[in-house]
Scaffold this motif. Sequence first.
Motif, PDB file in Angstrom:
ATOM      1  N   GLN A 295      23.065 -57.293 -33.076  1.00  0.00           N
ATOM      2  CA  GLN A 295      21.930 -56.968 -32.215  1.00  0.00           C
ATOM      3  C   GLN A 295      21.875 -57.898 -31.009  1.00  0.00           C
ATOM      4  O   GLN A 295      21.656 -57.448 -29.876  1.00  0.00           O
ATOM      5  N   ASP A 296      22.076 -59.185 -31.228  1.00  0.00           N
ATOM      6  CA  ASP A 296      22.059 -60.138 -30.115  1.00  0.00           C
ATOM      7  C   ASP A 296      23.211 -59.870 -29.148  1.00  0.00           C
ATOM      8  O   ASP A 296      23.038 -59.940 -27.923  1.00  0.00           O
ATOM      9  N   ALA A 297      24.382 -59.556 -29.683  1.00  0.00           N
ATOM     10  CA  ALA A 297      25.539 -59.295 -28.824  1.00  0.00           C
ATOM     11  C   ALA A 297      25.326 -58.052 -27.981  1.00  0.00           C
ATOM     12  O   ALA A 297      25.625 -58.036 -26.776  1.00  0.00           O
ATOM     13  N   ARG A 298      24.791 -56.992 -28.576  1.00  0.00           N
ATOM     14  CA  ARG A 298      24.565 -55.760 -27.821  1.00  0.00           C
ATOM     15  C   ARG A 298      23.474 -55.951 -26.771  1.00  0.00           C
ATOM     16  O   ARG A 298      23.513 -55.345 -25.698  1.00  0.00           O
ATOM     17  N   ARG A 299      22.508 -56.789 -27.068  1.00  0.00           N
ATOM     18  CA  ARG A 299      21.458 -57.058 -26.088  1.00  0.00           C
ATOM     19  C   ARG A 299      22.038 -57.792 -24.877  1.00  0.00           C
ATOM     20  O   ARG A 299      21.700 -57.490 -23.728  1.00  0.00           O
ATOM     21  N   VAL A 300      22.924 -58.741 -25.119  1.00  0.00           N
ATOM     22  CA  VAL A 300      23.577 -59.455 -24.016  1.00  0.00           C
ATOM     23  C   VAL A 300      24.446 -58.499 -23.200  1.00  0.00           C
ATOM     24  O   VAL A 300      24.456 -58.544 -21.962  1.00  0.00           O
ATOM     25  N   GLU A 301      25.157 -57.612 -23.872  1.00  0.00           N
ATOM     26  CA  GLU A 301      26.005 -56.653 -23.166  1.00  0.00           C
ATOM     27  C   GLU A 301      25.178 -55.715 -22.298  1.00  0.00           C
ATOM     28  O   GLU A 301      25.580 -55.372 -21.180  1.00  0.00           O
ATOM     29  N   SER A 302      24.032 -55.287 -22.800  1.00  0.00           N
ATOM     30  CA  SER A 302      23.192 -54.387 -22.012  1.00  0.00           C
ATOM     31  C   SER A 302      22.673 -55.073 -20.756  1.00  0.00           C
ATOM     32  O   SER A 302      22.558 -54.457 -19.698  1.00  0.00           O
ATOM     33  N   LEU A 303      22.369 -56.365 -20.851  1.00  0.00           N
ATOM     34  CA  LEU A 303      21.928 -57.104 -19.671  1.00  0.00           C
ATOM     35  C   LEU A 303      23.058 -57.238 -18.655  1.00  0.00           C
ATOM     36  O   LEU A 303      22.836 -57.175 -17.443  1.00  0.00           O
ATOM     37  N   GLN A 304      24.274 -57.404 -19.138  1.00  0.00           N
ATOM     38  CA  GLN A 304      25.409 -57.549 -18.234  1.00  0.00           C
ATOM     39  C   GLN A 304      25.732 -56.244 -17.516  1.00  0.00           C
ATOM     40  O   GLN A 304      26.060 -56.243 -16.327  1.00  0.00           O
ATOM     41  N   TYR A 305      25.617 -55.114 -18.220  1.00  0.00           N
ATOM     42  CA  TYR A 305      26.023 -53.836 -17.642  1.00  0.00           C
ATOM     43  C   TYR A 305      24.877 -53.116 -16.950  1.00  0.00           C
ATOM     44  O   TYR A 305      25.066 -52.480 -15.922  1.00  0.00           O
TER      45      TYR A 305
END
Length: 263
Positions: A250-260
Amino acid sequence: MVFCPRPSQLRSTQLTDGPIIFATSYLLPRRPFLPHPDFLRLLRRRSPVFIARDLNARHPTLGYRLTNQIGRELVAYLRRQTAKHIGPHFPTYYGPLSATSPDIVLSNAANFLYHSLTPGPLTTSDHIPIILGISTSPIPIYVPKSFAFDRTDWDAFNGDDSLQMADLPDVSRATLDDIDAALDSWMTTVKLAADRHIPKTAHRTPAYCRPSRLTQMTRFQFQALRAQAERAGWTYDNYRRYIILRLTLQDARRVESLQYWGR
Protein backbone atom coordinates in the motif's frame (compact mmCIF):
# COMPACT_ATOMS: atom_id res chain seq x y z
CA MET A 1 -19.42 -0.21 -8.83
CA VAL A 2 -22.78 1.59 -8.95
CA PHE A 3 -23.61 4.13 -6.24
CA CYS A 4 -27.32 4.69 -5.64
CA PRO A 5 -27.68 7.79 -3.50
CA ARG A 6 -30.37 6.85 -1.01
CA PRO A 7 -29.49 3.56 0.77
CA SER A 8 -26.82 3.53 3.48
CA GLN A 9 -24.27 0.77 3.24
CA LEU A 10 -20.60 -0.03 3.81
CA ARG A 11 -18.75 -2.54 1.70
CA SER A 12 -15.18 -3.73 1.44
CA THR A 13 -13.50 -5.52 -1.43
CA GLN A 14 -10.01 -6.85 -1.98
CA LEU A 15 -7.76 -6.05 -4.95
CA THR A 16 -4.20 -7.08 -5.67
CA ASP A 17 -3.09 -3.72 -4.22
CA GLY A 18 -5.04 -4.13 -0.99
CA PRO A 19 -8.56 -3.52 0.34
CA ILE A 20 -10.98 -0.82 -0.81
CA ILE A 21 -13.84 0.57 1.25
CA PHE A 22 -17.09 1.80 -0.35
CA ALA A 23 -19.58 3.78 1.71
CA THR A 24 -22.92 5.28 0.69
CA SER A 25 -25.59 7.08 2.67
CA TYR A 26 -28.23 9.78 2.58
CA LEU A 27 -28.11 12.91 4.72
CA LEU A 28 -31.47 14.54 5.42
CA PRO A 29 -31.71 18.22 4.38
CA ARG A 30 -32.79 19.22 7.89
CA ARG A 31 -29.70 17.71 9.51
CA PRO A 32 -27.53 20.68 10.54
CA PHE A 33 -24.09 19.05 10.51
CA LEU A 34 -22.00 16.26 9.00
CA PRO A 35 -21.58 12.94 10.83
CA HIS A 36 -17.96 13.77 11.65
CA PRO A 37 -17.11 10.58 13.61
CA ASP A 38 -18.23 8.39 10.71
CA PHE A 39 -16.48 10.57 8.15
CA LEU A 40 -13.18 10.72 10.01
CA ARG A 41 -13.22 7.01 10.82
CA LEU A 42 -13.38 6.27 7.09
CA LEU A 43 -11.17 9.05 5.76
CA ARG A 44 -8.30 8.26 8.14
CA ARG A 45 -7.95 4.67 6.96
CA ARG A 46 -4.67 3.73 5.30
CA SER A 47 -6.42 1.96 2.43
CA PRO A 48 -8.42 3.67 -0.36
CA VAL A 49 -11.91 4.79 0.63
CA PHE A 50 -14.71 6.03 -1.63
CA ILE A 51 -17.70 7.77 -0.04
CA ALA A 52 -20.81 8.57 -2.09
CA ARG A 53 -23.44 10.60 -0.28
CA ASP A 54 -26.46 12.72 -1.00
CA LEU A 55 -25.30 15.40 1.41
CA ASN A 56 -27.49 18.29 0.27
CA ALA A 57 -24.37 20.44 0.68
CA ARG A 58 -24.39 23.97 -0.72
CA HIS A 59 -21.26 26.02 -1.32
CA PRO A 60 -19.76 28.07 -4.19
CA THR A 61 -16.85 25.63 -4.31
CA LEU A 62 -19.36 22.93 -5.21
CA GLY A 63 -21.02 25.04 -7.90
CA TYR A 64 -23.84 26.61 -5.89
CA ARG A 65 -24.56 30.29 -5.39
CA LEU A 66 -25.78 29.77 -1.82
CA THR A 67 -24.12 28.04 1.11
CA ASN A 68 -25.22 26.06 4.15
CA GLN A 69 -23.55 24.55 7.19
CA ILE A 70 -23.07 21.15 5.56
CA GLY A 71 -21.36 22.80 2.60
CA ARG A 72 -19.04 24.82 4.83
CA GLU A 73 -18.03 21.76 6.83
CA LEU A 74 -17.44 19.71 3.70
CA VAL A 75 -15.30 22.41 2.08
CA ALA A 76 -13.27 22.60 5.30
CA TYR A 77 -12.49 18.89 4.84
CA LEU A 78 -11.36 19.57 1.28
CA ARG A 79 -9.19 22.54 2.21
CA ARG A 80 -7.47 20.57 4.97
CA GLN A 81 -7.01 17.73 2.43
CA THR A 82 -8.76 15.36 4.79
CA ALA A 83 -10.92 14.37 1.82
CA LYS A 84 -10.76 14.75 -1.95
CA HIS A 85 -13.80 15.68 -4.03
CA ILE A 86 -13.71 13.54 -7.18
CA GLY A 87 -17.14 14.36 -8.60
CA PRO A 88 -19.57 13.93 -10.11
CA HIS A 89 -19.30 16.71 -12.66
CA PHE A 90 -22.66 15.94 -14.23
CA PRO A 91 -26.24 16.36 -12.97
CA THR A 92 -27.68 13.62 -10.78
CA TYR A 93 -30.99 15.29 -9.96
CA TYR A 94 -33.41 16.89 -12.41
CA GLY A 95 -35.96 19.34 -11.06
CA PRO A 96 -38.67 21.28 -12.86
CA LEU A 97 -36.38 24.26 -13.55
CA SER A 98 -32.82 23.02 -13.09
CA ALA A 99 -30.43 20.07 -13.06
CA THR A 100 -28.09 19.84 -10.06
CA SER A 101 -25.56 17.50 -8.45
CA PRO A 102 -26.52 17.07 -4.78
CA ASP A 103 -24.70 13.72 -4.72
CA ILE A 104 -21.00 13.91 -3.89
CA VAL A 105 -18.25 11.30 -4.23
CA LEU A 106 -15.25 11.69 -1.93
CA SER A 107 -12.04 9.75 -1.47
CA ASN A 108 -9.41 9.82 1.23
CA ALA A 109 -5.78 10.88 1.06
CA ALA A 110 -4.65 7.25 0.88
CA ASN A 111 -6.43 6.64 -2.41
CA PHE A 112 -3.97 5.88 -5.20
CA LEU A 113 -6.31 4.06 -7.60
CA TYR A 114 -7.39 5.44 -10.94
CA HIS A 115 -11.11 6.10 -11.15
CA SER A 116 -13.81 7.47 -13.41
CA LEU A 117 -17.39 8.59 -12.78
CA THR A 118 -20.16 8.23 -15.35
CA PRO A 119 -23.94 8.71 -15.08
CA GLY A 120 -26.03 5.58 -14.77
CA PRO A 121 -29.34 4.68 -16.40
CA LEU A 122 -32.83 5.74 -15.38
CA THR A 123 -34.04 3.95 -12.24
CA THR A 124 -37.01 4.19 -9.88
CA SER A 125 -35.02 6.63 -7.71
CA ASP A 126 -35.46 10.37 -8.18
CA HIS A 127 -31.66 10.57 -8.55
CA ILE A 128 -29.47 9.30 -11.36
CA PRO A 129 -27.06 6.54 -10.23
CA ILE A 130 -23.32 7.18 -10.33
CA ILE A 131 -21.16 4.48 -11.89
CA LEU A 132 -17.69 4.40 -10.35
CA GLY A 133 -14.98 2.66 -12.35
CA ILE A 134 -11.81 1.74 -10.45
CA SER A 135 -8.64 0.22 -11.82
CA THR A 136 -4.96 -0.14 -11.05
CA SER A 137 -4.43 0.22 -14.81
CA PRO A 138 -5.23 3.35 -16.80
CA ILE A 139 -8.86 3.87 -17.79
CA PRO A 140 -9.35 5.33 -21.30
CA ILE A 141 -11.11 8.68 -21.15
CA TYR A 142 -13.40 9.56 -24.04
CA VAL A 143 -12.54 12.90 -25.64
CA PRO A 144 -13.61 14.71 -28.82
CA LYS A 145 -12.17 13.02 -31.89
CA SER A 146 -8.72 14.25 -32.85
CA PHE A 147 -6.07 13.28 -35.40
CA ALA A 148 -3.61 10.56 -34.36
CA PHE A 149 -0.56 11.89 -36.18
CA ASP A 150 1.72 9.19 -34.79
CA ARG A 151 -0.26 6.53 -36.70
CA THR A 152 -0.39 8.43 -40.00
CA ASP A 153 0.95 7.05 -43.29
CA TRP A 154 2.63 10.27 -44.39
CA ASP A 155 3.80 8.82 -47.72
CA ALA A 156 0.20 8.12 -48.68
CA PHE A 157 -0.87 11.55 -47.45
CA ASN A 158 1.82 13.38 -49.44
CA GLY A 159 1.05 11.30 -52.51
CA ASP A 160 -2.64 12.19 -52.54
CA ASP A 161 -3.46 13.63 -55.98
CA SER A 162 -5.86 16.22 -54.56
CA LEU A 163 -3.01 17.94 -52.70
CA GLN A 164 -1.26 18.83 -55.95
CA MET A 165 -3.85 21.61 -56.44
CA ALA A 166 -2.70 22.15 -60.02
CA ASP A 167 -6.10 23.40 -61.14
CA LEU A 168 -6.36 26.22 -58.58
CA PRO A 169 -6.28 29.79 -59.96
CA ASP A 170 -3.33 32.15 -59.57
CA VAL A 171 -4.11 34.64 -56.79
CA SER A 172 -1.01 36.80 -57.10
CA ARG A 173 -3.13 39.61 -58.63
CA ALA A 174 -6.52 38.60 -57.23
CA THR A 175 -8.85 40.60 -55.03
CA LEU A 176 -9.21 39.98 -51.31
CA ASP A 177 -12.47 38.12 -51.86
CA ASP A 178 -10.82 35.86 -54.43
CA ILE A 179 -7.94 35.19 -52.04
CA ASP A 180 -10.35 34.28 -49.23
CA ALA A 181 -12.24 31.95 -51.56
CA ALA A 182 -8.98 30.31 -52.65
CA LEU A 183 -7.88 29.85 -49.03
CA ASP A 184 -11.20 28.21 -48.17
CA SER A 185 -10.79 25.87 -51.13
CA TRP A 186 -7.23 24.98 -50.10
CA MET A 187 -8.24 24.29 -46.50
CA THR A 188 -11.18 22.15 -47.59
CA THR A 189 -8.90 20.12 -49.86
CA VAL A 190 -6.34 19.57 -47.09
CA LYS A 191 -9.01 18.60 -44.55
CA LEU A 192 -10.56 16.07 -46.92
CA ALA A 193 -7.14 14.55 -47.58
CA ALA A 194 -6.47 14.43 -43.84
CA ASP A 195 -9.76 12.64 -43.22
CA ARG A 196 -8.77 10.02 -45.78
CA HIS A 197 -5.24 9.32 -44.54
CA ILE A 198 -4.97 10.38 -40.87
CA PRO A 199 -6.72 8.11 -38.35
CA LYS A 200 -8.66 9.63 -35.47
CA THR A 201 -8.87 8.69 -31.83
CA ALA A 202 -11.84 9.20 -29.53
CA HIS A 203 -10.17 8.42 -26.21
CA ARG A 204 -7.08 9.29 -24.23
CA THR A 205 -5.20 7.01 -21.86
CA PRO A 206 -3.57 8.82 -18.93
CA ALA A 207 -0.11 7.97 -17.67
CA TYR A 208 -0.04 4.53 -16.10
CA CYS A 209 1.19 4.12 -12.57
CA ARG A 210 3.70 1.37 -13.32
CA PRO A 211 4.66 -0.94 -10.45
CA SER A 212 8.10 -0.27 -9.04
CA ARG A 213 10.65 -2.94 -8.22
CA LEU A 214 9.55 -2.78 -4.58
CA THR A 215 5.96 -3.48 -5.61
CA GLN A 216 6.98 -6.40 -7.78
CA MET A 217 9.23 -7.90 -5.10
CA THR A 218 6.50 -7.51 -2.47
CA ARG A 219 4.07 -9.44 -4.66
CA PHE A 220 6.66 -12.15 -5.32
CA GLN A 221 7.24 -12.48 -1.58
CA PHE A 222 3.53 -12.89 -0.98
CA GLN A 223 3.34 -15.61 -3.64
CA ALA A 224 6.20 -17.42 -1.90
CA LEU A 225 4.48 -16.99 1.47
CA ARG A 226 1.24 -18.40 0.12
CA ALA A 227 3.02 -21.36 -1.46
CA GLN A 228 4.78 -22.09 1.84
CA ALA A 229 1.47 -21.90 3.72
CA GLU A 230 -0.10 -24.38 1.30
CA ARG A 231 2.66 -26.86 2.10
CA ALA A 232 3.10 -26.35 5.85
CA GLY A 233 -0.15 -24.69 6.92
CA TRP A 234 -1.07 -21.15 7.91
CA THR A 235 0.54 -19.87 11.11
CA TYR A 236 0.46 -16.69 13.12
CA ASP A 237 3.95 -15.81 11.86
CA ASN A 238 2.64 -16.15 8.31
CA TYR A 239 -0.21 -13.82 9.18
CA ARG A 240 2.17 -11.21 10.61
CA ARG A 241 4.32 -11.46 7.48
CA TYR A 242 1.22 -11.10 5.33
CA ILE A 243 0.18 -7.90 7.14
CA ILE A 244 3.68 -6.43 6.70
CA LEU A 245 3.68 -7.24 2.98
CA ARG A 246 0.22 -5.76 2.50
CA LEU A 247 1.13 -2.50 4.26
CA THR A 248 4.39 -2.33 2.32
CA LEU A 249 2.49 -2.71 -0.93
CA GLN A 250 0.00 0.00 0.00
CA ASP A 251 2.79 2.44 0.86
CA ALA A 252 4.68 1.61 -2.34
CA ARG A 253 1.62 2.10 -4.55
CA ARG A 254 0.85 5.39 -2.83
CA VAL A 255 4.37 6.64 -3.60
CA GLU A 256 4.05 5.50 -7.21
CA SER A 257 0.75 7.32 -7.63
CA LEU A 258 2.34 10.54 -6.39
CA GLN A 259 5.20 10.13 -8.84
CA TYR A 260 2.98 9.45 -11.86
CA TRP A 261 -0.23 11.33 -11.13
CA GLY A 262 0.77 13.84 -8.47
CA ARG A 263 -1.91 12.64 -6.05
